[in-house]
Design a protein around this motif. Structure first.
Motif, PDB file in Angstrom:
ATOM      1  N   GLY C  55       0.788  -1.229   0.000  1.00  0.00           N
ATOM      2  CA  GLY C  55       0.000   0.000   0.000  1.00  0.00           C
ATOM      3  C   GLY C  55       0.820   1.280   0.000  1.00  0.00           C
ATOM      4  N   MET C  56       2.093   1.218  -0.415  1.00  0.00           N
ATOM      5  CA  MET C  56       2.903   2.433  -0.430  1.00  0.00           C
ATOM      6  C   MET C  56       2.993   2.953  -1.864  1.00  0.00           C
ATOM      7  N   VAL C  57       2.380   4.088  -2.134  1.00  0.00           N
ATOM      8  CA  VAL C  57       2.351   4.618  -3.491  1.00  0.00           C
ATOM      9  C   VAL C  57       3.603   5.457  -3.717  1.00  0.00           C
ATOM     10  N   SER C  58       4.622   4.836  -4.292  1.00  0.00           N
ATOM     11  CA  SER C  58       5.863   5.561  -4.533  1.00  0.00           C
ATOM     12  C   SER C  58       5.903   6.024  -5.977  1.00  0.00           C
ATOM     13  N   LEU C  59       6.303   7.267  -6.154  1.00  0.00           N
ATOM     14  CA  LEU C  59       6.454   7.798  -7.502  1.00  0.00           C
ATOM     15  C   LEU C  59       7.940   8.044  -7.763  1.00  0.00           C
ATOM     16  N   GLY C  60       8.779   7.242  -7.119  1.00  0.00           N
ATOM     17  CA  GLY C  60      10.211   7.429  -7.316  1.00  0.00           C
ATOM     18  C   GLY C  60      10.936   6.119  -7.509  1.00  0.00           C
ATOM     19  N   HIS C  61      10.214   5.104  -7.972  1.00  0.00           N
ATOM     20  CA  HIS C  61      10.821   3.784  -8.022  1.00  0.00           C
ATOM     21  C   HIS C  61      11.948   3.707  -9.041  1.00  0.00           C
ATOM     22  N   ALA C  62      11.866   4.515 -10.088  1.00  0.00           N
ATOM     23  CA  ALA C  62      12.896   4.464 -11.123  1.00  0.00           C
ATOM     24  C   ALA C  62      14.259   4.870 -10.579  1.00  0.00           C
ATOM     25  N   ALA C  63      14.289   5.576  -9.461  1.00  0.00           N
ATOM     26  CA  ALA C  63      15.576   5.965  -8.876  1.00  0.00           C
ATOM     27  C   ALA C  63      16.417   4.726  -8.594  1.00  0.00           C
ATOM     28  N   TYR C 140      18.222  12.072  -9.823  1.00  0.00           N
ATOM     29  CA  TYR C 140      18.315  12.354 -11.249  1.00  0.00           C
ATOM     30  C   TYR C 140      19.274  13.514 -11.491  1.00  0.00           C
ATOM     31  N   TYR C 141      19.058  14.622 -10.758  1.00  0.00           N
ATOM     32  CA  TYR C 141      19.936  15.778 -10.952  1.00  0.00           C
ATOM     33  C   TYR C 141      21.357  15.493 -10.480  1.00  0.00           C
ATOM     34  N   PHE C 142      21.468  14.620  -9.473  1.00  0.00           N
ATOM     35  CA  PHE C 142      22.807  14.252  -9.019  1.00  0.00           C
ATOM     36  C   PHE C 142      23.574  13.599 -10.171  1.00  0.00           C
ATOM     37  N   PHE C 143      22.935  12.661 -10.850  1.00  0.00           N
ATOM     38  CA  PHE C 143      23.637  11.980 -11.943  1.00  0.00           C
ATOM     39  C   PHE C 143      23.828  12.898 -13.148  1.00  0.00           C
ATOM     40  N   VAL C 144      22.912  13.836 -13.335  1.00  0.00           N
ATOM     41  CA  VAL C 144      23.105  14.819 -14.403  1.00  0.00           C
ATOM     42  C   VAL C 144      24.367  15.643 -14.140  1.00  0.00           C
ATOM     43  N   SER C 145      24.617  15.915 -12.869  1.00  0.00           N
ATOM     44  CA  SER C 145      25.767  16.772 -12.555  1.00  0.00           C
ATOM     45  C   SER C 145      27.074  15.984 -12.477  1.00  0.00           C
ATOM     46  N   LEU C 146      27.010  14.655 -12.587  1.00  0.00           N
ATOM     47  CA  LEU C 146      28.229  13.850 -12.503  1.00  0.00           C
ATOM     48  C   LEU C 146      28.970  13.863 -13.837  1.00  0.00           C
ATOM     49  N   TYR C 246      24.216   0.995 -22.187  1.00  0.00           N
ATOM     50  CA  TYR C 246      24.274   2.457 -22.092  1.00  0.00           C
ATOM     51  C   TYR C 246      23.377   2.874 -20.935  1.00  0.00           C
ATOM     52  N   VAL C 247      23.832   3.845 -20.171  1.00  0.00           N
ATOM     53  CA  VAL C 247      23.038   4.332 -19.047  1.00  0.00           C
ATOM     54  C   VAL C 247      23.021   5.848 -19.052  1.00  0.00           C
ATOM     55  N   SER C 248      21.859   6.446 -18.840  1.00  0.00           N
ATOM     56  CA  SER C 248      21.812   7.902 -18.722  1.00  0.00           C
ATOM     57  C   SER C 248      20.850   8.262 -17.601  1.00  0.00           C
ATOM     58  N   PRO C 249      20.917   9.505 -17.124  1.00  0.00           N
ATOM     59  CA  PRO C 249      20.009   9.896 -16.032  1.00  0.00           C
ATOM     60  C   PRO C 249      18.542   9.694 -16.413  1.00  0.00           C
ATOM     61  N   GLY C 250      18.249   9.709 -17.711  1.00  0.00           N
ATOM     62  CA  GLY C 250      16.874   9.509 -18.161  1.00  0.00           C
ATOM     63  C   GLY C 250      16.233   8.251 -17.593  1.00  0.00           C
ATOM     64  N   LEU C 251      17.078   7.251 -17.283  1.00  0.00           N
ATOM     65  CA  LEU C 251      16.560   6.004 -16.706  1.00  0.00           C
ATOM     66  C   LEU C 251      15.831   6.242 -15.396  1.00  0.00           C
ATOM     67  N   MET C 252      16.257   7.280 -14.657  1.00  0.00           N
ATOM     68  CA  MET C 252      15.648   7.497 -13.354  1.00  0.00           C
ATOM     69  C   MET C 252      14.765   8.741 -13.318  1.00  0.00           C
ATOM     70  N   HIS C 253      14.452   9.271 -14.473  1.00  0.00           N
ATOM     71  CA  HIS C 253      13.547  10.425 -14.528  1.00  0.00           C
ATOM     72  C   HIS C 253      12.184  10.019 -13.979  1.00  0.00           C
ATOM     73  N   TRP C 254      11.471  10.975 -13.415  1.00  0.00           N
ATOM     74  CA  TRP C 254      10.243  10.583 -12.718  1.00  0.00           C
ATOM     75  C   TRP C 254       9.180  10.033 -13.659  1.00  0.00           C
ATOM     76  N   THR C 255       9.253  10.406 -14.936  1.00  0.00           N
ATOM     77  CA  THR C 255       8.259   9.851 -15.849  1.00  0.00           C
ATOM     78  C   THR C 255       8.481   8.340 -16.017  1.00  0.00           C
ATOM     79  N   ARG C 256       9.726   7.903 -15.813  1.00  0.00           N
ATOM     80  CA  ARG C 256      10.006   6.463 -15.854  1.00  0.00           C
ATOM     81  C   ARG C 256       9.306   5.780 -14.685  1.00  0.00           C
TER      82      ARG C 256
END
Lengths: 304, 259, 327
Positions: C55-63, C140-146, C246-256
């Protein structure tokens, strides 16, 4: 010092934008208990309509005048067609349905306006800069944005403290059953509140047009910041939204501007820049976490 | 009198300007059935919430078996043997009756960080479920979804779950609420039976039931305990009569006639 | 054999036979597509453990999905370069073997889930949704800044990992490895939801207040559930890094995160096989709708709203009939 004041104003200006976004959304959360992810879409609609009308007519004022009713009308339609059916459902349903709305609106703008971002120019009469404080020139446009934000803030304050409808909205935010028992037409009130929120989002969108690129998906990045603002301020609280918006605006802007310099005092230049970039991009979230640890319901919760 | 199992000392709880508990004190002796009564809005539920830990008092102290529990979290109090049943039936509607009971038993049989073995095959849990169901007369409904029980059966399940961990003190929050005349007789019989097994603090509106069941009664008015004593003492207490003036149930009770 | 077992057996058979059929039919790209489906199915099942059962509605699972992928990429990047990741406080080098990298991905995404969960689970309802969302955007922004690892552009995997005797560069073998990972996770989840622990998280979903008053320290159980779900997503992330190389921050974007949530709902929440169906349906829909129109999202959005309003039980509910919960 010069730079500092300039950045402070930039932070204020971002804060004002966020306030316009969060004021409406926090009411929707607080009064209707609906989590609405699609709020950013109305920001985008405002920006697109504003940009198009401005480009066609050459008048930024006409652009704003077209963007506001467009966003409000779109909001009204969405409320009547979709949101209204979600009030009684659980948060998960609301998340998914409004996620669907985002997909729809983003794609629709791509169909209408194409994939290339639009660029809006600052209107000529606001293109210069003004020395608000002697010796510190600052772009007139950004000052105008700040002024509009202050006017909206005052308007909302008067609306909520001096008018009947404002009282009803506030009553609804703190106690829905009570408001219903007092004979408020809840359905109409909800539609009005929702479209007021989307109107403000549209205003923020059209004003952001000359500062940012107008493109599909532009609503999402500001949406997340808006959520942070609402979490910090407390759901349903306009005063909280104002406080949260200013905090987030300032922390984000000042963090990006000064963290590198600050960290260079302790670390080697290359390393400091890297760390500062990471820290700055995460600063508002770190702020949110810090506030949540002490005040899980936000700084100024609506019912407390 | 037996030693106090539960001792509440001048509890204070405010909600804004409202003083919901005002130096409220209460002693519940081991083995008795103690009833807490009071007019609507007297703050009975607030007291109960502070006893079970869902609310933390602003001031005052709560002792359970001479151990201070004032700020202890809900689940720890439950593990000490302080169990609560809710006024609004609060069972797991999507689970079966048997599963409801096994959860209640599981709570008191070691930790539940066991990820592999089927809970239904756990001998410790299995051994407890049948007697726990039998205690409240639900053994024939083991495989029924709780949502499909009748209102009376749900109340039985509610009380049964609170009992399943063999508590030392049972807090019963208005068990008669919303009961038709049919179920009340059975419920009274059930509580009478439970009285012999466990100490009970009964919060109830139904005066008739209270005066029939209780060993002692405490009367709560405006967050304060204005009287405490045997049913006879309470019914002749002038302060209580004052507080309930116009409440005909007490009048009737006091005049010695019952429905 | 009832409808439920029949559907599951049939589905399993289809997944097992698929690569062989695809190759025989001369459509080997299907093997790649279905590897992707299996990986997303794994992520969706892990989300459903905490969403549908807890019952935990998480909107950050892609992280956590993204963290798993980045761990694999960064470690194998250093493994290939032969450079250390850390020189202080201890020397840590990279690696190439999946036997080392994947557990590391699971471990690190689980750790991240423990931290994020401990903070988010202090709240509930709308707050919880927004906070999990904010945390995932923060990462997401952390990996964008890496910049060291590609920043916005992401980072390529030099080559797929090695894994015991399996040749991961062979698409067929890679597919079966993904299938095995999914099957193992499904079996683990099946045991989990029927265990003592599973009973507790299901109880928390229905009535957390009652769980506390029965004597359960619910926070701990929900946190562990959050961590298990995060670790599962991390495993899926490790696989997707190998699949796309290939890996990019897009993988963990919230829309994912939103997409994974849609998979769970579409397939059937609170069931184990539902998310697998949901992932299959959504990704196939994307794949085939995009053949006909580049604007397929304009149809998918309203479709989603209709599902929410009218078909909450999902595909699995339709297939398996009534009383198919907790399967």
């Amino acid at each position: 010092m010069l730079l500092f004041i300039e950045q402070l104003l930039n932070g204020l200006q971002l804060g004002i934008m966020l306030f316009l976004m969060s004021a409406g959304l926090t009411l929707v959360f607080g009064i209707m208990q609906v989590i609405n992810l699609a709020h950013g879409s109305f920001y985008m609609i405002g920006a697109y309509v504003g940009a198009t009308v401005t480009a066609r007519t050459g008048s930024f004022i006409l652009g704003i005048l077209a963007a506001l009713p467009a966003a409000a009308l779109a909001g009204m339609l969405v409320e009547i067609l979709v949101l209204r059916r979600l009030y009684k459902k659980d948060h998960l349903d609301q998340v998914l349905a409004t996620f669907g709305l985002i997909m729809f609106f983003n794609e629709l703008t791509r169909i209408i306006w194409g994939r290339q971002p639009l660029f809006m120019d600052v209107p000529p009469w606001l293109a210069g800069s003004i020395e608000l404080i002697p010796g510190i020139p600052y772009p007139s446009y950004r000052i105008a944005v700040i002024a509009v934000g202050i006017i909206v803030g005052v308007f909302l304050y008067l609306l909520f403290t001096r008018t009947r409808i404002g009282m009803q909205i506030r009553a609804g935010a703190s106690n829905q059953e009570m408001a219903g028992a007092l004979g408020v037409n809840i359905r109409l009130l909800y539609t009005l509140v929702f479209s007021l929120g989307t109107l403000l989002a549209g205003l923020a969108g059209v004003m952001a047009g000359p500062i940012l690129a107008v493109e599909a998906g532009m609503g999402e990045s500001i949406l997340i910041l808006t959520f942070v603002v609402i979490v910090i301020g407390g759901i349903g609280s306009i005063r909280g939204a104002l406080l949260g918006a200013l905090l987030v605006g300032l922390v984000d802007t000042l963090g990006r501007a000064f963290l590198p310099t600050l960290l260079r005092l302790f670390l080697s230049a290359a390393y400091a820049d890297g760390v500062a970039a990471s820290l700055a991009s995460m600063s508002v979230y770190i702020l949110m976490v810090a506030i949540l640890v002490y005040r899980p319901h936000g700084l100024l919760p609506a019912n407390g | 009198m037996a030693e106090s199992l539960l001792s509440v000392q001048s509890l204070v709880k405010r909600f804004g300007a409202v003083q919901a508990s005002n130096k409220f004190s209460l002693e519940v002796a081991d083995g008795e059935l103690h009833a807490l009564i009071g007019p609507n809005g007297a703050g009975k539920t607030t007291v109960l919430n502070q006893l079970c830990g869902e609310l933390i008092p602003d001031n005052g102290r709560i002792f359970f078996e001479n151990r201070q529990i004032t700020r202890m979290p809900v689940y720890q109090r439950a593990r000490l043997g302080l169990s609560r049943s809710y006024q609004i039936t609060s069972v797991f509607a999507h689970l079966t009756v048997g599963e409801n009971f096994s959860l209640a038993i599981q709570a008191h049989e070691g930790h539940s960080f066991r990820f592999w073995k089927r809970a239904a095959d756990d001998p410790v849990i299995r051994r407890g479920v049948v007697p726990a169901m039998a205690r409240v007369g639900l053994e024939k409904r083991a495989n029924t979804q709780a949502a499909n029980l009748s209102h009376g059966e749900k109340r039985q399940l509610e009380v049964g779950m609170a009992l399943a961990g063999h508590p030392k003190l049972l807090l019963l929050d208005e068990p008669y609420a919303g009961m038709g005349p049919g179920g009340t007789v059975e419920l009274t019989q059930l509580i009478q039976r439970l009285k012999t097994e466990v100490t009970i603090l009964l919060v109830e509106h139904d005066m008739e039931a209270v005066f029939r069941l209780a060993d002692r009664i405490t009367v709560l008015v405006y967050g304060q305990a204005i009287a405490s004593g045997t049913p006879d003492e309470i019914s002749t207490n002038p302060a209580v009569r004052e507080a309930y003036l116009g409440d005909e149930v007490v009048e009737r009770r006091v005049n010695g006639c019952s429905k | 054999m009832n409808r439920k077992t029949l559907s599951i057996t049939l589905g399993a058979g289809l997944f097992i036979a698929l690569p062989v059929v695809a190759v025989m039919a001369g459509e080997p790209y299907l093997v790649t597509l279905f590897s992707r489906i299996l990986i997303y199915a794994l992520a969706a099942v892990s989300l459903d453990l905490m969403l549908g059962f807890g019952g935990m509605v998480s909107l950050g699972h892609a992280a956590f999905f993204g963290i798993g992928a980045y761990v694999v990429c960064i470690l194998s990047f250093h493994g290939c370069e032969g450079t250390p990741i850390l020189t202080w406080p201890f020397q840590l080098g990279g690696h190439q073997s999946g036997l080392v990298l994947w557990p590391a991905a699971v471990l690190l995404s689980g750790t991240a889930a423990a931290v994020i969960g401990a903070l988010s689970l202090r709240t509930s309802g709308m707050h919880f949704i927004m906070i999990t969302l904010a945390f995932s955007q923060m990462l997401y922004y952390f990996f964008v800044s890496l910049e060291a690892y590609g920043g916005d552009d992401g980072i390529s995997l030099f080559s797929r990992n090695t894994f015991a005797g399996v040749d991961l560069t062979n698409d067929m073998q890679f597919y079966y490895l993904c299938l095995a990972a999914l099957a193992a996770f499904l079996f683990f989840s099946y045991r989990l939801v029927h265990s003592r622990f599973g009973m507790v998280i299901r109880g928390c979903k229905e009535n957390e207040r009652r769980m506390k008053s029965l004597g359960f320290p619910t926070f701990r159980y929900r946190l562990v559930c959050f961590v298990i779900a995060g670790a599962g997503a991390g495993l899926a992330g490790a696989l997707i890094a190998n699949q796309t190389e290939y890996v990019s921050p897009g993988l963990m974007h919230w829309t994912r995160s939103g997409e994974i949530l849609v998979m769970v709902l579409l397939g059937g929440m609170g069931t184990l096989f539902g998310p697998v169906l949901g992932a299959t349906a959504l990704l196939l829909m994307e794949e085939f709708l995009s053949i006909y129109t580049e604007h397929w999202m304009v149809y998918l959005g309203p479709f989603l709203i209709l599902v929410v309003l009218f078909a909450k039980r999902g595909i699995y509910g339709l297939l398996a009939g009534e009383n198919s919960n907790h399967g």
